[in-house]
Design a protein around this motif. Structure first.
Motif, PDB file in Angstrom:
ATOM      1  N   HIS A 298      -7.284   3.993 -44.540  1.00 53.71           N
ATOM      2  CA  HIS A 298      -6.348   2.903 -44.805  1.00 53.71           C
ATOM      3  C   HIS A 298      -6.920   1.584 -44.303  1.00 53.71           C
ATOM      4  N   HIS A 299      -6.617   0.513 -45.004  1.00 56.66           N
ATOM      5  CA  HIS A 299      -7.246  -0.769 -44.657  1.00 56.66           C
ATOM      6  C   HIS A 299      -6.767  -1.318 -43.319  1.00 56.66           C
ATOM      7  N   GLU A 300      -5.633  -0.857 -42.792  1.00 57.58           N
ATOM      8  CA  GLU A 300      -5.159  -1.291 -41.487  1.00 57.58           C
ATOM      9  C   GLU A 300      -5.122  -0.150 -40.468  1.00 57.58           C
ATOM     10  N   LEU A 301      -4.698   1.023 -40.888  1.00 58.17           N
ATOM     11  CA  LEU A 301      -4.526   2.153 -39.976  1.00 58.17           C
ATOM     12  C   LEU A 301      -5.818   2.918 -39.722  1.00 58.17           C
ATOM     13  N   GLY A 302      -6.823   2.713 -40.562  1.00 62.99           N
ATOM     14  CA  GLY A 302      -8.067   3.464 -40.432  1.00 62.99           C
ATOM     15  C   GLY A 302      -7.930   4.850 -41.059  1.00 62.99           C
ATOM     16  N   PRO A 303      -8.702   5.840 -40.586  1.00 64.24           N
ATOM     17  CA  PRO A 303      -8.635   7.178 -41.175  1.00 64.24           C
ATOM     18  C   PRO A 303      -7.288   7.851 -40.838  1.00 64.24           C
ATOM     19  N   ILE A 304      -6.576   8.292 -41.861  1.00 65.87           N
ATOM     20  CA  ILE A 304      -5.267   8.908 -41.672  1.00 65.87           C
ATOM     21  C   ILE A 304      -5.159  10.144 -42.558  1.00 65.87           C
ATOM     22  N   GLY A 305      -4.175  10.959 -42.274  1.00 67.74           N
ATOM     23  CA  GLY A 305      -3.951  12.136 -43.093  1.00 67.74           C
ATOM     24  C   GLY A 305      -2.519  12.609 -42.978  1.00 67.74           C
ATOM     25  N   LEU A 306      -2.152  13.509 -43.863  1.00 64.40           N
ATOM     26  CA  LEU A 306      -0.902  14.253 -43.771  1.00 64.40           C
ATOM     27  C   LEU A 306      -1.275  15.706 -43.545  1.00 64.40           C
ATOM     28  N   ALA A 307      -0.616  16.350 -42.596  1.00 60.77           N
ATOM     29  CA  ALA A 307      -0.901  17.747 -42.294  1.00 60.77           C
ATOM     30  C   ALA A 307       0.408  18.514 -42.182  1.00 60.77           C
ATOM     31  N   VAL A 308       0.377  19.761 -42.604  1.00 59.44           N
ATOM     32  CA  VAL A 308       1.517  20.659 -42.460  1.00 59.44           C
ATOM     33  C   VAL A 308       1.189  21.614 -41.324  1.00 59.44           C
ATOM     34  N   VAL A 309       2.022  21.586 -40.277  1.00 61.02           N
ATOM     35  CA  VAL A 309       1.727  22.338 -39.055  1.00 61.02           C
ATOM     36  C   VAL A 309       2.904  23.242 -38.694  1.00 61.02           C
ATOM     37  N   LYS A 310       2.683  24.131 -37.747  1.00 64.71           N
ATOM     38  CA  LYS A 310       3.751  25.003 -37.257  1.00 64.71           C
ATOM     39  C   LYS A 310       4.866  24.170 -36.636  1.00 64.71           C
ATOM     40  N   ARG A 311       6.102  24.607 -36.838  1.00 62.30           N
ATOM     41  CA  ARG A 311       7.236  23.867 -36.287  1.00 62.30           C
ATOM     42  C   ARG A 311       7.154  23.755 -34.765  1.00 62.30           C
ATOM     43  N   SER A 312       6.674  24.808 -34.114  1.00 64.80           N
ATOM     44  CA  SER A 312       6.668  24.866 -32.659  1.00 64.80           C
ATOM     45  C   SER A 312       5.556  24.044 -32.015  1.00 64.80           C
ATOM     46  N   LEU A 313       4.687  23.467 -32.803  1.00 69.83           N
ATOM     47  CA  LEU A 313       3.565  22.713 -32.249  1.00 69.83           C
ATOM     48  C   LEU A 313       4.064  21.530 -31.432  1.00 69.83           C
ATOM     49  N   ASP A 314       3.504  21.346 -30.246  1.00 72.57           N
ATOM     50  CA  ASP A 314       3.834  20.215 -29.389  1.00 72.57           C
ATOM     51  C   ASP A 314       3.482  18.909 -30.104  1.00 72.57           C
ATOM     52  N   PRO A 315       4.458  18.032 -30.358  1.00 73.27           N
ATOM     53  CA  PRO A 315       4.182  16.780 -31.087  1.00 73.27           C
ATOM     54  C   PRO A 315       3.221  15.846 -30.376  1.00 73.27           C
ATOM     55  N   THR A 316       3.002  16.056 -29.079  1.00 71.79           N
ATOM     56  CA  THR A 316       2.104  15.170 -28.332  1.00 71.79           C
ATOM     57  C   THR A 316       0.687  15.723 -28.227  1.00 71.79           C
ATOM     58  N   ALA A 317       0.459  16.932 -28.737  1.00 73.77           N
ATOM     59  CA  ALA A 317      -0.860  17.555 -28.590  1.00 73.77           C
ATOM     60  C   ALA A 317      -1.901  16.856 -29.458  1.00 73.77           C
ATOM     61  N   THR A 318      -3.100  16.709 -28.918  1.00 76.72           N
ATOM     62  CA  THR A 318      -4.225  16.196 -29.697  1.00 76.72           C
ATOM     63  C   THR A 318      -4.877  17.361 -30.434  1.00 76.72           C
ATOM     64  N   LEU A 319      -5.073  17.197 -31.722  1.00 73.18           N
ATOM     65  CA  LEU A 319      -5.575  18.260 -32.582  1.00 73.18           C
ATOM     66  C   LEU A 319      -7.025  17.963 -32.978  1.00 73.18           C
ATOM     67  N   THR A 320      -7.679  18.950 -33.571  1.00 69.74           N
ATOM     68  CA  THR A 320      -9.034  18.732 -34.067  1.00 69.74           C
ATOM     69  C   THR A 320      -9.182  19.306 -35.465  1.00 69.74           C
ATOM     70  N   LEU A 321     -10.079  18.697 -36.230  1.00 70.63           N
ATOM     71  CA  LEU A 321     -10.456  19.166 -37.556  1.00 70.63           C
ATOM     72  C   LEU A 321     -11.967  19.048 -37.658  1.00 70.63           C
ATOM     73  N   THR A 322     -12.555  19.744 -38.611  1.00 70.60           N
ATOM     74  CA  THR A 322     -14.005  19.698 -38.776  1.00 70.60           C
ATOM     75  C   THR A 322     -14.358  19.114 -40.138  1.00 70.60           C
ATOM     76  N   ALA A 323     -15.290  18.179 -40.129  1.00 72.12           N
ATOM     77  CA  ALA A 323     -15.782  17.569 -41.367  1.00 72.12           C
ATOM     78  C   ALA A 323     -17.301  17.453 -41.275  1.00 72.12           C
ATOM     79  N   ASP A 324     -18.003  18.066 -42.203  1.00 71.29           N
ATOM     80  CA  ASP A 324     -19.471  18.019 -42.202  1.00 71.29           C
ATOM     81  C   ASP A 324     -20.051  18.452 -40.861  1.00 71.29           C
ATOM     82  N   ASP A 325     -19.478  19.526 -40.306  1.00 74.70           N
ATOM     83  CA  ASP A 325     -19.908  20.090 -39.022  1.00 74.70           C
ATOM     84  C   ASP A 325     -19.639  19.173 -37.840  1.00 74.70           C
TER      85      ASP A 325
END
Length: 358
Positions: A298-325
């Motif tokens: 995004h031109h203001e927010l930078g890299p963003i995404g939408l993700a579907v996660v488990k309901r019980s996931l802590d909303p404050t937890a930092t998550l990780t994803l993998t892109a090109d290793d």
């Protein structure tokens, strides 16, 4: 070939015949022009039409939205659910007085038309996949933006629609200023627009703007998705209309239960200049807790995404994803909160035979 392929810098979004542009050489600049209402974007949507005097009452009986009596020119959105309430099809709907126009994702047009045709029975309706006959062009303005449109659909996402419900907890919803209009054009009208001096943008620009306002589409759903998980009760479900397939699940989860998953916005670390692709697992520690539905820069927010996660996931937890290793960290912004649903506030009864402890 796309009508807009004549524009300088055109880069196709896929290898499919007639695919719209991903960009024209400057996705961020195109995004700014599109957001301001200056540019147009070819969306490449599927177009399904339903004609006949029974069209609206029939669509009303088999989909999630209140469509009986839909005024001419008024836009809405509806879902086709299976018996378990899972999303099978989604359509943007506008009626021109004689034909109901259903705009959907390009890969869903033929399946949607086939399913609708199988449900006709003795009713006076005619279903057709007209995707090859029209071009869909989007823009962000408060008035009609494209001349010679056969019909125009105005996105209702800016507010909760009648009979709908929003799980988003923010009072200032980021979609409150969303003014998307989609014009359905003949190929000739699209060619004329492409030959004009109107600025153009690609799908990369549009996708970034969509993600920023939490706007769900069928591309965000999988085989398990129910509308509540994507906050789709906001625009595509009428909670008090008559029966339709999947209604029991919609009502039960909304009134008594909680959606098993929920959509969040991810703010992705852009330090390594890589962007995880849709479908990428979302991980907490060493456990997969969801999947990435969409991503963009995004031109203001930078890299963003939408993700579907488990309901019980802590909303404050930092998550990780993998892109090109490369491991990319992601902070969550809550869209559907863990406590969404159970709006009837029915007290939980003790199980039969359970011993009450003081």
């Amino acid at each position: 070939m796309s009508a807009f392929a004549v524009r300088d810098g055109f880069v196709a979004s896929s290898g499919a015949l007639g695919a719209p542009a991903a960009h024209f050489g400057n996705p961020i600049g195109e995004q700014r022009l599109l957001e301001r209402g200056s540019a147009v974007v070819e969306l490449g949507l599927g177009v399904v039409t339903v004609a006949g005097p029974d069209r609206l009452s029939w669509l009303n009986s088999i989909t999630s939205q209140q469509l009986t009596g839909l005024p001419t020119g008024v836009s809405t959105e509806t879902l086709v659910l299976d018996q378990s309430g899972r999303v099978e099809h989604a359509a943007r709907v506008v009626d021109d007085g004689s034909v109901a126009w259903l705009l959907t994702e390009p890969q869903d047009a033929a399946p949607l038309a086939a399913w609708l045709d199988s449900m006709r029975f003795m009713l006076r309706v005619e279903v057709a996949d007209r995707s090859a006959d029209f071009v869909t062009v989007g823009s962000f303005t408060d008035t009609g933006a494209v001349a010679d449109a056969v019909v125009e659909w105005v996105d209702p996402w800016a507010a909760v629609t009648p009979g709908g419900w929003s799980y988003a907890s923010l009072e200032a919803h980021p979609g409150s200023d969303w003014t998307l209009r989609i014009a359905v054009l003949t190929p000739g009208a699209a060619a004329g627009l492409a030959a004009s001096d109107r600025p153009v943008a690609g799908l990369l620009a549009f996708e970034a703007l969509r993600i920023a306002v939490w706007r769900p589409t069928l591309s965000d759903a999988d085989e398990r998705t129910i509308p509540h998980e994507l906050d789709w009760l906001r625009s595509a479900v009428h909670l008090t209309k008559g029966c339709y397939r999947g209604q029991e699940t919609v009502a039960k989860v909304h009134n008594l239960g909680h959606p098993p998953r929920r959509i969040v916005q991810l703010h992705l670390d852009g330090s390594d200049a890589v962007l995880p692709a849709p479908g990428t697992p979302v991980v907490l520690g060493d456990k997969e807790v969801g999947r990435l539905a969409a991503s963009a820069v995004h031109h203001e927010l930078g890299p963003i995404g939408l993700a579907v996660v488990k309901r019980s996931l802590d909303p404050t937890a930092t998550l990780t994803l993998t892109a090109d290793d490369v491991v990319v960290s992601a902070a969550q912004e809550t869209i559907v909160p863990p406590e969404a649903g159970a709006t009837a506030n029915v007290p939980r009864l003790p199980r039969l035979g359970a011993v009450k402890r003081s």
